[in-house]
Design a protein around this motif. Structure first.
Motif, PDB file in Angstrom:
ATOM      1  N   ARG A   1      43.897 -25.958  16.664  1.00 39.89           N
ATOM      2  CA  ARG A   1      44.904 -26.910  15.762  1.00 39.89           C
ATOM      3  C   ARG A   1      45.722 -27.778  16.338  1.00 39.89           C
ATOM      4  NH1 ARG A   1      48.666 -28.619  14.322  1.00 39.89           N
ATOM      5  NH2 ARG A   1      50.665 -28.117  13.149  1.00 39.89           N
ATOM      6  N   TYR A   2      46.030 -27.602  17.482  1.00 39.89           N
ATOM      7  CA  TYR A   2      46.652 -28.669  18.432  1.00 39.89           C
ATOM      8  C   TYR A   2      45.741 -29.917  18.775  1.00 39.89           C
ATOM      9  CZ  TYR A   2      48.925 -31.356  21.970  1.00 39.89           C
ATOM     10  OH  TYR A   2      49.455 -32.094  22.490  1.00 39.89           O
TER      11      TYR A   2
ATOM     12  N   PHE B   1      43.709 -35.461  17.706  1.00 42.80           N
ATOM     13  CA  PHE B   1      42.615 -36.103  17.504  1.00 42.80           C
ATOM     14  C   PHE B   1      42.717 -36.926  16.202  1.00 42.80           C
ATOM     15  CE2 PHE B   1      38.371 -36.928  15.977  1.00 42.80           C
ATOM     16  CZ  PHE B   1      37.836 -37.659  17.049  1.00 42.80           C
ATOM     17  N   VAL B   2      42.898 -36.203  14.969  1.00 47.10           N
ATOM     18  CA  VAL B   2      43.013 -36.920  13.832  1.00 47.10           C
ATOM     19  C   VAL B   2      44.276 -37.897  13.978  1.00 47.10           C
ATOM     20  CG1 VAL B   2      43.460 -36.717  11.429  1.00 47.10           C
ATOM     21  CG2 VAL B   2      41.699 -35.107  12.582  1.00 47.10           C
TER      22      VAL B   2
ATOM     23  N   GLY C   1      46.821 -35.165  10.612  1.00 46.17           N
ATOM     24  CA  GLY C   1      46.380 -34.277  11.276  1.00 46.17           C
ATOM     25  C   GLY C   1      46.468 -32.826  10.792  1.00 46.17           C
ATOM     26  N   THR C   2      47.720 -32.565  10.424  1.00 47.84           N
ATOM     27  CA  THR C   2      48.008 -31.089   9.786  1.00 47.84           C
ATOM     28  C   THR C   2      47.261 -30.920   8.533  1.00 47.84           C
ATOM     29  OG1 THR C   2      50.472 -31.330  10.600  1.00 47.84           O
ATOM     30  CG2 THR C   2      49.809 -29.863   8.779  1.00 47.84           C
ATOM     31  N   LEU C   3      47.254 -31.839   7.536  1.00 47.42           N
ATOM     32  CA  LEU C   3      46.299 -31.957   6.186  1.00 47.42           C
ATOM     33  C   LEU C   3      44.910 -31.468   6.683  1.00 47.42           C
ATOM     34  CD1 LEU C   3      45.968 -32.156   3.221  1.00 47.42           C
ATOM     35  CD2 LEU C   3      45.536 -34.358   3.754  1.00 47.42           C
TER      36      LEU C   3
ATOM     37  N   THR D   1      45.849 -22.776  10.882  1.00 49.89           N
ATOM     38  CA  THR D   1      46.369 -23.556   9.699  1.00 49.89           C
ATOM     39  C   THR D   1      47.733 -23.169  10.017  1.00 49.89           C
ATOM     40  OG1 THR D   1      46.124 -21.473   8.359  1.00 49.89           O
ATOM     41  CG2 THR D   1      44.383 -22.809   7.965  1.00 49.89           C
ATOM     42  N   THR D   2      48.808 -23.889   9.320  1.00 56.32           N
ATOM     43  CA  THR D   2      50.376 -24.085   9.624  1.00 56.32           C
ATOM     44  C   THR D   2      50.847 -24.460   8.430  1.00 56.32           C
ATOM     45  OG1 THR D   2      51.884 -24.841  10.813  1.00 56.32           O
ATOM     46  CG2 THR D   2      50.004 -26.247  10.756  1.00 56.32           C
TER      47      THR D   2
END
Length: 119
Positions: free
Chosen positions: A17-18, A23-24, A35-37, A72-73
């Motif tokens: 996740r991190y 990266f994104v 990134g989160t999306l 996921t978060t």
């Protein structure tokens, strides 16, 4: 045994996740949390595919609960939406909130449909 499976999946999902998020996000010069999306959509797709494939309980615990749960978060999603609101980026906050939820459900549905179709 179950707790160890969740732990093992989480040990892979949390760093993934991190790393994916960084990266994104590094490739976008904007306040929008791409990134989160990305990790949430990927995780939703994988969990949907697992649900459609109906693997043994051990696999679902390891990959579904452990890996996807750590990947996921929802808390970061919520925090970033609030941060966008505080920064006055109302349009980005709305897009993140409603787009993220809608696309997450569609990603899970796509993963589920693909797995059911292939199996």
């Amino acid at each position: 045994m179950t707790i160890l499976l969740v732990f093992a999946g989480g040990m892979v999902g949390a760093p993934a996740r991190y790393l994916i998020d960084r990266f994104v996000q590094r490739r976008h010069d904007s306040v929008f949390p791409w990134g989160t999306l990305s990790v949430n959509l990927f995780g939703s797709f994988v969990l949907g595919a697992l649900a459609g494939a109906q693997p043994p309980g051990v696999v679902m615990t390891l990959a579904g609960t452990g890996f996807c749960g750590a990947l996921t978060t929802f808390s970061t999603f919520g925090f970033e939406t609030v941060r966008l609101l505080e920064d006055g980026s109302l349009r980005a906050a709305a897009l993140n909130a409603f787009g993220g939820l809608a696309l997450g459900v569609l990603s899970a549905l796509a993963g589920y449909g693909l797995a059911v179709h292939l199996i």
